[in-house]
Design a protein around this motif. Structure first.
Motif, PDB file in Angstrom:
ATOM      1  N   VAL A 154       2.340  37.802   3.909  1.00 26.72           N
ATOM      2  CA  VAL A 154       2.221  38.494   5.197  1.00 26.72           C
ATOM      3  C   VAL A 154       2.132  37.520   6.364  1.00 26.72           C
ATOM      4  CG1 VAL A 154       1.123  40.486   4.105  1.00 26.72           C
ATOM      5  CG2 VAL A 154      -0.306  38.665   5.051  1.00 26.72           C
ATOM      6  N   SER A 155       1.920  36.236   6.078  1.00 23.83           N
ATOM      7  CA  SER A 155       1.797  35.246   7.151  1.00 23.83           C
ATOM      8  C   SER A 155       3.057  34.395   7.316  1.00 23.83           C
ATOM      9  CB  SER A 155       0.597  34.333   6.888  1.00 23.83           C
ATOM     10  OG  SER A 155       0.796  33.561   5.718  1.00 23.83           O
ATOM     11  N   LEU A 156       4.089  34.647   6.521  1.00 24.31           N
ATOM     12  CA  LEU A 156       5.307  33.830   6.602  1.00 24.31           C
ATOM     13  C   LEU A 156       6.029  34.060   7.933  1.00 24.31           C
ATOM     14  CD1 LEU A 156       6.841  34.275   3.021  1.00 24.31           C
ATOM     15  CD2 LEU A 156       5.538  32.330   3.905  1.00 24.31           C
ATOM     16  N   PRO A 157       6.562  33.003   8.558  1.00 19.99           N
ATOM     17  CA  PRO A 157       7.313  33.145   9.812  1.00 19.99           C
ATOM     18  C   PRO A 157       8.751  33.587   9.531  1.00 19.99           C
ATOM     19  CG  PRO A 157       7.170  30.836   9.211  1.00 19.99           C
ATOM     20  CD  PRO A 157       6.384  31.589   8.164  1.00 19.99           C
ATOM     21  N   LEU A 158       9.007  34.877   9.588  1.00 17.14           N
ATOM     22  CA  LEU A 158      10.312  35.428   9.211  1.00 17.14           C
ATOM     23  C   LEU A 158      11.003  36.147  10.370  1.00 17.14           C
ATOM     24  CD1 LEU A 158       9.239  36.958   5.769  1.00 17.14           C
ATOM     25  CD2 LEU A 158      10.492  34.820   6.127  1.00 17.14           C
ATOM     26  N   SER A 159      10.552  35.878  11.589  1.00 18.87           N
ATOM     27  CA  SER A 159      11.076  36.636  12.730  1.00 18.87           C
ATOM     28  C   SER A 159      12.555  36.398  12.985  1.00 18.87           C
ATOM     29  CB  SER A 159      10.278  36.297  13.995  1.00 18.87           C
ATOM     30  OG  SER A 159      10.385  34.919  14.300  1.00 18.87           O
ATOM     31  N   HIS A 160      13.125  35.334  12.420  1.00 16.13           N
ATOM     32  CA  HIS A 160      14.543  35.052  12.629  1.00 16.13           C
ATOM     33  C   HIS A 160      15.439  35.922  11.765  1.00 16.13           C
ATOM     34  CE1 HIS A 160      12.858  32.552   9.476  1.00 16.13           C
ATOM     35  NE2 HIS A 160      14.068  32.419   8.936  1.00 16.13           N
ATOM     36  N   HIS A 161      14.868  36.664  10.833  1.00 18.67           N
ATOM     37  CA  HIS A 161      15.660  37.540   9.980  1.00 18.67           C
ATOM     38  C   HIS A 161      15.926  38.873  10.668  1.00 18.67           C
ATOM     39  CE1 HIS A 161      16.061  35.496   6.077  1.00 18.67           C
ATOM     40  NE2 HIS A 161      14.926  34.899   6.397  1.00 18.67           N
ATOM     41  N   THR A 162      17.151  39.341  10.564  1.00 19.90           N
ATOM     42  CA  THR A 162      17.554  40.595  11.193  1.00 19.90           C
ATOM     43  C   THR A 162      16.658  41.756  10.790  1.00 19.90           C
ATOM     44  OG1 THR A 162      19.853  39.841  11.190  1.00 19.90           O
ATOM     45  CG2 THR A 162      19.484  42.200  11.473  1.00 19.90           C
ATOM     46  N   LEU A 163      16.342  41.873   9.525  1.00 21.99           N
ATOM     47  CA  LEU A 163      15.634  43.051   9.012  1.00 21.99           C
ATOM     48  C   LEU A 163      14.165  43.100   9.396  1.00 21.99           C
ATOM     49  CD1 LEU A 163      17.229  43.174   5.453  1.00 21.99           C
ATOM     50  CD2 LEU A 163      17.602  44.808   7.313  1.00 21.99           C
ATOM     51  N   ILE A 164      13.622  41.991   9.879  1.00 27.47           N
ATOM     52  CA  ILE A 164      12.199  41.978  10.220  1.00 27.47           C
ATOM     53  C   ILE A 164      11.885  42.956  11.347  1.00 27.47           C
ATOM     54  CG2 ILE A 164      10.398  40.531  11.261  1.00 27.47           C
ATOM     55  CD1 ILE A 164      10.753  40.194   8.240  1.00 27.47           C
ATOM     56  N   GLN A 165      12.862  43.219  12.213  1.00 25.55           N
ATOM     57  CA  GLN A 165      12.594  44.112  13.338  1.00 25.55           C
ATOM     58  C   GLN A 165      12.345  45.551  12.906  1.00 25.55           C
ATOM     59  OE1 GLN A 165      16.210  45.217  15.780  1.00 25.55           O
ATOM     60  NE2 GLN A 165      17.096  43.457  14.715  1.00 25.55           N
ATOM     61  N   ILE A 166      12.719  45.926  11.670  1.00 19.87           N
ATOM     62  CA  ILE A 166      12.453  47.303  11.225  1.00 19.87           C
ATOM     63  C   ILE A 166      11.651  47.310   9.918  1.00 19.87           C
ATOM     64  CG2 ILE A 166      14.311  48.506  12.419  1.00 19.87           C
ATOM     65  CD1 ILE A 166      14.767  47.393   8.855  1.00 19.87           C
ATOM     66  N   SER A 167      10.977  46.200   9.618  1.00 22.25           N
ATOM     67  CA  SER A 167      10.150  46.140   8.413  1.00 22.25           C
ATOM     68  C   SER A 167       8.712  45.861   8.796  1.00 22.25           C
ATOM     69  CB  SER A 167      10.662  45.062   7.453  1.00 22.25           C
ATOM     70  OG  SER A 167      10.552  43.778   8.036  1.00 22.25           O
ATOM     71  N   ASP A 168       7.803  45.966   7.821  1.00 27.99           N
ATOM     72  CA  ASP A 168       6.395  45.693   8.085  1.00 27.99           C
ATOM     73  C   ASP A 168       5.803  44.880   6.938  1.00 27.99           C
ATOM     74  OD1 ASP A 168       5.933  47.506   5.998  1.00 27.99           O
ATOM     75  OD2 ASP A 168       5.575  49.182   7.362  1.00 27.99           O
ATOM     76  N   LEU A 169       4.485  44.703   6.955  1.00 23.00           N
ATOM     77  CA  LEU A 169       3.839  43.843   5.965  1.00 23.00           C
ATOM     78  C   LEU A 169       3.958  44.395   4.554  1.00 23.00           C
ATOM     79  CD1 LEU A 169       0.615  42.778   7.912  1.00 23.00           C
ATOM     80  CD2 LEU A 169       2.874  41.697   7.863  1.00 23.00           C
ATOM     81  N   GLU A 170       3.963  45.725   4.420  1.00 24.07           N
ATOM     82  CA  GLU A 170       4.080  46.306   3.088  1.00 24.07           C
ATOM     83  C   GLU A 170       5.445  46.019   2.469  1.00 24.07           C
ATOM     84  OE1 GLU A 170       1.567  47.790   1.247  1.00 24.07           O
ATOM     85  OE2 GLU A 170       0.501  46.814   2.900  1.00 24.07           O
ATOM     86  N   ASP A 171       6.481  45.944   3.307  1.00 23.06           N
ATOM     87  CA  ASP A 171       7.799  45.560   2.796  1.00 23.06           C
ATOM     88  C   ASP A 171       7.747  44.165   2.183  1.00 23.06           C
ATOM     89  OD1 ASP A 171       9.623  47.771   3.524  1.00 23.06           O
ATOM     90  OD2 ASP A 171       9.008  47.278   5.560  1.00 23.06           O
ATOM     91  N   ARG A 172       7.059  43.253   2.842  1.00 21.92           N
ATOM     92  CA  ARG A 172       6.963  41.884   2.322  1.00 21.92           C
ATOM     93  C   ARG A 172       6.262  41.862   0.966  1.00 21.92           C
ATOM     94  NH1 ARG A 172       5.673  37.632   7.121  1.00 21.92           N
ATOM     95  NH2 ARG A 172       6.891  38.558   8.812  1.00 21.92           N
ATOM     96  N   LYS A 173       5.176  42.604   0.849  1.00 22.85           N
ATOM     97  CA  LYS A 173       4.480  42.668  -0.437  1.00 22.85           C
ATOM     98  C   LYS A 173       5.376  43.292  -1.497  1.00 22.85           C
ATOM     99  CE  LYS A 173      -0.125  43.115   1.671  1.00 22.85           C
ATOM    100  NZ  LYS A 173      -1.327  43.989   1.811  1.00 22.85           N
ATOM    101  N   GLY A 174       6.106  44.336  -1.095  1.00 22.91           N
ATOM    102  CA  GLY A 174       7.012  44.988  -2.037  1.00 22.91           C
ATOM    103  C   GLY A 174       8.098  44.057  -2.525  1.00 22.91           C
ATOM    104  N   ILE A 175       8.575  43.173  -1.663  1.00 23.46           N
ATOM    105  CA  ILE A 175       9.594  42.207  -2.086  1.00 23.46           C
ATOM    106  C   ILE A 175       9.019  41.248  -3.119  1.00 23.46           C
ATOM    107  CG2 ILE A 175      10.967  40.246  -1.273  1.00 23.46           C
ATOM    108  CD1 ILE A 175      11.562  41.863   1.255  1.00 23.46           C
ATOM    109  N   CYS A 176       7.743  40.903  -2.987  1.00 25.11           N
ATOM    110  CA  CYS A 176       7.106  40.079  -4.027  1.00 25.11           C
ATOM    111  C   CYS A 176       7.155  40.801  -5.372  1.00 25.11           C
ATOM    112  CB  CYS A 176       5.664  39.772  -3.650  1.00 25.11           C
ATOM    113  SG  CYS A 176       5.495  38.575  -2.312  1.00 25.11           S
ATOM    114  N   HIS A 177       6.937  42.113  -5.359  1.00 22.55           N
ATOM    115  CA  HIS A 177       7.003  42.861  -6.619  1.00 22.55           C
ATOM    116  C   HIS A 177       8.444  42.984  -7.115  1.00 22.55           C
ATOM    117  CE1 HIS A 177       2.771  43.615  -6.692  1.00 22.55           C
ATOM    118  NE2 HIS A 177       2.779  44.235  -5.528  1.00 22.55           N
ATOM    119  N   GLN A 178       9.409  43.038  -6.194  1.00 23.07           N
ATOM    120  CA  GLN A 178      10.808  42.987  -6.624  1.00 23.07           C
ATOM    121  C   GLN A 178      11.097  41.675  -7.347  1.00 23.07           C
ATOM    122  OE1 GLN A 178      12.749  43.554  -2.837  1.00 23.07           O
ATOM    123  NE2 GLN A 178      13.233  45.700  -3.262  1.00 23.07           N
ATOM    124  N   LEU A 179      10.567  40.591  -6.810  1.00 21.87           N
ATOM    125  CA  LEU A 179      10.758  39.279  -7.440  1.00 21.87           C
ATOM    126  C   LEU A 179      10.057  39.221  -8.798  1.00 21.87           C
ATOM    127  CD1 LEU A 179      10.265  37.116  -4.233  1.00 21.87           C
ATOM    128  CD2 LEU A 179      12.406  37.389  -5.494  1.00 21.87           C
TER     129      LEU A 179
END
Length: 351
Positions: A315-340
């Protein structure tokens, strides 16, 4: 299917664009303009069998070709000609391109396209617009110019080819020759997955994500097994299983939150598939993996600690340069960890 070129980063400037799409297009070179047309054609007709860009020397007037069957140019197809000129197109620009079509067909290089469409950032001049709107007059103008060997249009033709092309043109419905207005092309391009990346515009609103079903889905088996391993390591005598974990007093709510995050990330993956260029979501996922894998690899006392520290890190990673960050939130980031974790790229409990 040959796809339009995708930037290697699939990242976009999140700030509102200071230059309109029309203004940006005026700054394009010929290659940029043909690539825009290639992207635009993907939204013109979804049933095209294949779309190819041929722009360059020897294209015979076909910058972008859209095939309707596996026969390619030997079957029905549409031809798109891009002209990135500093002024509106006139007949002096369009006439030679129309001639190229007839020469290519007469020479046996391809069959006559169903349509031949001009796209130019500055559009067509008044005379050409009127001719394209009156196919009979366009044909008469073309045949008149073709018949006069002193006119530029037929200057390079020998009499045999001139006669053959005149006969071919006489039997052709010139309604096949059209022009596409820039604003209409941009409006259609806006419906493609390439628009946001090309023009740096805001992403469309994201639909509400799917709520996890009561039963486990076939696509979430591995990350769930990994969570169960974490819970059983933490509570070794309680026999926690996928079918009873939600009722567990200590970890039931934690498990519910992780499933919610996983499904949220899955909805982001689907949204990305339909809204941004291919690879955009994968690059976000790769950056998240790179940002947390060192935390995962550190020695931790148990899987619960490893999982908790990873979710705190993501949740602290600097990802603002990614297109999808503008419509995602912290739960998306955690969910991607579970995808991995679902792909065994992250492991919580070590032997």
């Amino acid at each position: 299917m040959q796809k339009p070129q995708v930037p290697a980063t699939a990242k976009a400037n999140l700030a509102p664009p200071h230059v309109s799409p029309q203004g940006r297009i005026q700054l394009y070179n010929d290659v940029d303009w043909e690539e825009f047309i290639r992207e635009w054609v993907t939204a013109v007709e979804a049933s095209y069998f294949q779309i190819k860009r041929f722009g360059g020397a020897g294209d015979r007037g076909a910058d972008v070709a859209a095939f309707k069957t596996e026969r390619g140019m030997e079957g029905p197809w549409d031809c798109f000609q891009g002209k990135h000129y500093s002024s509106p197109l006139g007949f002096a620009d369009a006439g030679p391109e129309i001639l190229k079509v007839f020469r290519a067909v007469n020479g046996g290089h391809w069959s006559m396209p169903d349509t031949y469409q001009f796209l130019a950032p500055r559009g067509c001049g008044t005379q050409l617009n009127q001719l394209l709107s009156q196919p009979t007059n366009l044909k008469a103008k073309f045949l008149e110019e073709l018949a006069d060997p002193k006119k530029p249009l037929g200057r390079d033709l020998d009499e045999t080819e001139r006669t053959a092309i005149a006969a071919l043109a006489t039997g052709t419905d010139f309604a096949m020759f059209r022009s596409v207005e820039l604003l209409d092309a941009i409006a259609t391009h806006r419906t493609t997955i390439y628009h946001v990346e090309r023009f740096g515009t805001a992403l469309a609103d994201r639909p509400t994500h799917e709520t996890p079903p009561d039963g486990l889905g076939p696509t979430e088996t591995r990350y769930v097994d990994q969570l169960i391993d974490v819970y059983n390591e933490r509570h070794p005598d309680q026999g926690i299983r996928p079918d009873n974990v939600l009722g567990h007093a200590d970890v039931g709510e934690h498990f519910r939150r992780q499933r919610e995050a996983f499904y949220k990330a899955e909805s982001l993956r689907v949204y990305a598939r339909d809204s941004v260029p291919p690879g955009t979501f994968d690059l976000l996922q790769e950056d998240i993996h790179a940002g947390v894998v060192d935390v995962v690899d550190v020695d931790h006392p148990d899987g619960w600690t490893r999982l908790s520290k990873t979710l705190a890190q993501v949740v602290s990673l600097p990802l603002s340069h990614h297109t999808l960050i503008q419509i995602s939130d912290l739960e998306d980031r955690k969910g991607i960890c579970h995808q991995l974790a679902n792909a065994d790229r992250l492991t919580w409990v070590r032997p």
